[in-house]
Design a protein around this motif. Structure first.
Motif, PDB file in Angstrom:
ATOM      1  N   ALA A  41       0.784  -1.306  -0.028  1.00  0.00           N
ATOM      2  CA  ALA A  41       0.136  -0.021  -0.058  1.00  0.00           C
ATOM      3  C   ALA A  41       0.896   0.955   0.007  1.00  0.00           C
ATOM      4  N   GLU A  42       1.979   1.077   0.861  1.00  0.00           N
ATOM      5  CA  GLU A  42       3.034   2.291   1.024  1.00  0.00           C
ATOM      6  C   GLU A  42       3.528   2.456  -0.490  1.00  0.00           C
ATOM      7  N   VAL A  43       4.095   1.551  -1.017  1.00  0.00           N
ATOM      8  CA  VAL A  43       4.958   1.335  -2.366  1.00  0.00           C
ATOM      9  C   VAL A  43       4.095   1.700  -3.499  1.00  0.00           C
ATOM     10  N   LEU A  64      10.517  -4.485  -9.322  1.00  0.00           N
ATOM     11  CA  LEU A  64      10.970  -5.477  -8.416  1.00  0.00           C
ATOM     12  C   LEU A  64      11.911  -6.500  -9.160  1.00  0.00           C
ATOM     13  N   HIS A  65      11.840  -6.766 -10.636  1.00  0.00           N
ATOM     14  CA  HIS A  65      12.686  -7.512 -11.343  1.00  0.00           C
ATOM     15  C   HIS A  65      14.092  -6.651 -11.295  1.00  0.00           C
ATOM     16  N   ARG A  66      13.709  -5.169 -11.586  1.00  0.00           N
ATOM     17  CA  ARG A  66      15.040  -4.277 -11.697  1.00  0.00           C
ATOM     18  C   ARG A  66      15.758  -4.407 -10.545  1.00  0.00           C
ATOM     19  N   LEU A  67      15.517  -4.447  -9.202  1.00  0.00           N
ATOM     20  CA  LEU A  67      16.280  -4.626  -7.950  1.00  0.00           C
ATOM     21  C   LEU A  67      16.701  -6.030  -8.202  1.00  0.00           C
ATOM     22  N   VAL A  68      15.943  -7.002  -8.613  1.00  0.00           N
ATOM     23  CA  VAL A  68      16.781  -8.319  -8.695  1.00  0.00           C
ATOM     24  C   VAL A  68      18.141  -8.223  -9.698  1.00  0.00           C
ATOM     25  N   LEU A  69      17.756  -7.586 -10.802  1.00  0.00           N
ATOM     26  CA  LEU A  69      18.629  -7.607 -11.874  1.00  0.00           C
ATOM     27  C   LEU A  69      19.861  -6.848 -11.304  1.00  0.00           C
ATOM     28  N   GLU A  70      19.689  -5.806 -10.323  1.00  0.00           N
ATOM     29  CA  GLU A  70      20.931  -5.006  -9.831  1.00  0.00           C
ATOM     30  C   GLU A  70      21.586  -5.521  -8.759  1.00  0.00           C
ATOM     31  N   ALA A  99      11.799  -7.231   0.248  1.00  0.00           N
ATOM     32  CA  ALA A  99      12.657  -6.467  -0.773  1.00  0.00           C
ATOM     33  C   ALA A  99      11.554  -5.127  -0.918  1.00  0.00           C
ATOM     34  N   CYS A 100      10.388  -5.186  -0.703  1.00  0.00           N
ATOM     35  CA  CYS A 100       9.640  -3.734  -0.789  1.00  0.00           C
ATOM     36  C   CYS A 100       9.732  -3.228   0.372  1.00  0.00           C
ATOM     37  N   ARG A 101       9.879  -3.696   1.596  1.00  0.00           N
ATOM     38  CA  ARG A 101      10.063  -3.128   2.908  1.00  0.00           C
ATOM     39  C   ARG A 101      11.486  -2.439   2.677  1.00  0.00           C
ATOM     40  N   GLU A 102      12.558  -3.079   2.265  1.00  0.00           N
ATOM     41  CA  GLU A 102      13.640  -2.524   2.398  1.00  0.00           C
ATOM     42  C   GLU A 102      14.218  -1.384   1.263  1.00  0.00           C
ATOM     43  N   LEU A 107      11.398   1.941  -4.904  1.00  0.00           N
ATOM     44  CA  LEU A 107      10.320   1.520  -5.729  1.00  0.00           C
ATOM     45  C   LEU A 107       9.065   2.460  -6.014  1.00  0.00           C
ATOM     46  N   GLN A 108       9.174   3.621  -5.229  1.00  0.00           N
ATOM     47  CA  GLN A 108       8.193   4.561  -5.351  1.00  0.00           C
ATOM     48  C   GLN A 108       8.615   5.433  -6.500  1.00  0.00           C
ATOM     49  N   GLN A 109       9.898   5.572  -6.581  1.00  0.00           N
ATOM     50  CA  GLN A 109      10.273   6.304  -7.913  1.00  0.00           C
ATOM     51  C   GLN A 109      10.376   5.417  -8.932  1.00  0.00           C
ATOM     52  N   LEU A 110      10.591   4.062  -9.107  1.00  0.00           N
ATOM     53  CA  LEU A 110      10.409   3.378 -10.401  1.00  0.00           C
ATOM     54  C   LEU A 110       9.135   3.425 -10.630  1.00  0.00           C
ATOM     55  N   MET A 111       8.051   3.372  -9.743  1.00  0.00           N
ATOM     56  CA  MET A 111       6.846   3.159 -10.226  1.00  0.00           C
ATOM     57  C   MET A 111       6.311   4.453 -11.163  1.00  0.00           C
ATOM     58  N   THR A 112       7.223   5.704 -11.200  1.00  0.00           N
ATOM     59  CA  THR A 112       6.958   6.695 -12.018  1.00  0.00           C
ATOM     60  C   THR A 112       7.347   6.293 -13.568  1.00  0.00           C
ATOM     61  N   ARG A 113       8.065   5.337 -13.972  1.00  0.00           N
ATOM     62  CA  ARG A 113       8.567   5.156 -14.898  1.00  0.00           C
ATOM     63  C   ARG A 113       7.347   4.299 -15.804  1.00  0.00           C
ATOM     64  N   THR A 114       7.309   4.671 -17.193  1.00  0.00           N
ATOM     65  CA  THR A 114       6.631   3.777 -18.004  1.00  0.00           C
ATOM     66  C   THR A 114       6.934   2.358 -18.256  1.00  0.00           C
TER      67      THR A 114
END
Ligand SMILES: C[S@@+](CC[C@H](N)C(=O)[O-])C[C@H]1O[C@@H](n2cnc3c(N)ncnc32)[C@H](O)[C@@H]1O
Length: 342
Positions: A41-43, A64-70, A99-102, A107-114
């Motif tokens: 809900a926060e993300v 989330l996939h991006r966090l994994v790849l990085e 991963a979301c909590r950390e 993640l909030q910033q990545l949510m702004t990308r198309t």
């Protein structure tokens, strides 16, 4: 608007139907967590009003996939075949939740990308059509994304023992066609240019990461094609400029060359171009002074579901033929047997 939890569940179902149990389980976990007022809900707090076409659920999966790849979410990575993970897809959520909590602000910033993809499998259509033309081609791609398919002639197309294109290519499309394209010539692409309002550079780390993150982490065939195409992009130059269809084609069609056949190609783009721009592009093509072939792979509603139709329109005659039907990601392509008259 549909409540966000339902949007997550709807997208989860679609992902399962389209062969990604991992993304399905991830989004189902996110929906349950959101309903319980957890970290999801926060993300997603800033994304609740995003219109449906912007696919916020897939933004979340991509983030989330991006966090994994990085390599920023090692526990979650255990579930992602894209980085060698073998842990069960159905058990992904607890690791995703941690991963979301950390990584809430990231993640909030990545949510702004198309969501931005470039489907390499669609080259199976383009290459088949180029093989019908038997001419040296100037290839112009509208909505090219990262321009990977501008290199379609550098991919391998394998049917049994016959391999067309570049046999040793790292992109190997196996059985791309249900039946062979009706005519077979060598393909010679002399010039390759594209446009996109949001182009990605496949030669940069960020461009490569972005493209990879939006392919679902358990879709090994798509990931393998993408990796191969990224390697080719590093050695075969193709320019994708930041521009819309009209601006790009107005200039490029005026610069056409009598010795080359201009091919304008677009795949799964037309729905994103606004109606006034579409009309203006069609008028521009209709008044082209030199011969142009427009080749499109676009979804069409047929009997309540979508079919990905391949058409070729030759200008200045305006003659349009239905060349083939394909799937959303390209193969297998079924050719109708229609030919292009130049
Ligand atoms: C679903 S993607 C398809 C990308 C690529 N053609 C492929 O098949 O992988 C749609 C693309 O259309 C682009 N696009 C949106 N509006 C456009 C416009 N007015 N002119 C050209 N491209 C546009 C988007 O930026 C996006 O890259």
């Amino acid at each position: 608007m549909t409540p966000f939890v339902d949007r997550l569940l709807l997208q989860a179902e679609q992902c399962r139907l389209m062969g990604s149990p991992l993304t399905g389980a991830l989004l189902e976990g996110a929906a349950a967590d959101m309903r319980a007022g957890g970290v999801t809900a926060e993300v997603l707090a800033g994304s609740l009003e995003l219109p449906p076409g912007t696919v916020p659920s897939l933004r979340f999966a991509g983030a989330l996939h991006r966090l994994v790849l990085e390599r920023k979410a090692p526990e979650l990575a255990l579930h992602y075949p894209s980085v060698g993970g073998t842990a069960p897809a159905e058990e992904v959520w607890p690791a995703a939740e941690r991963a979301c909590r950390e990584h809430v602000p990231e993640l909030q910033q990545l949510m702004t990308r198309t969501v931005q993809t470039n489907e390499v499998g669609r080259a199976a259509v383009l290459f088949g059509v180029l093989g019908m033309l038997g001419r040296r081609v100037r290839l112009l791609e509208v909505g090219a994304s990262a321009g990977l398919n501008l290199r379609a002639d550098h991919f391998a197309y394998a049917t049994g023992d016959v391999v067309l294109g570049e046999p040793s290519s790292p992109v190997r499309l196996v059985d791309p066609w249900k039946n062979p394209p009706p005519v077979r010539h060598d393909v010679e692409v002399v010039e390759r240019r594209g446009c996109d309002p949001n182009p990605l550079d496949p030669t940069t780390t960020d461009g490569r990461l972005t493209l990879t993150s939006y392919v679902w982490g358990d879709q090994s065939v798509r990931l393998e094609r993408l990796r191969g195409a990224l390697d080719i992009a590093a050695r075969v130059p193709a320019q994708v400029e930041q521009a819309g269809a009209l601006e790009f084609l107005t200039r490029e069609l005026a610069a056409s060359d009598d010795d080359l056949l201009t091919v304008v190609w677009h795949s799964v783009v037309w729905q994103y171009v606004d109606p006034a721009e579409r009309k203006a592009v069609e008028e521009l093509l209709a008044t082209a002074e030199r011969r142009v072939v427009r080749v499109s792979l676009e979804p069409e509603a047929v009997d309540g579901s979508y079919v990905f139709r391949v058409h070729a329109t030759t200008y200045p005659s305006g003659r349009r033929v239905h060349l083939a039907d394909a799937l959303g990601h390209g193969p297998p392509v079924r050719w109708t047997g229609a030919r292009i008259e130049l």
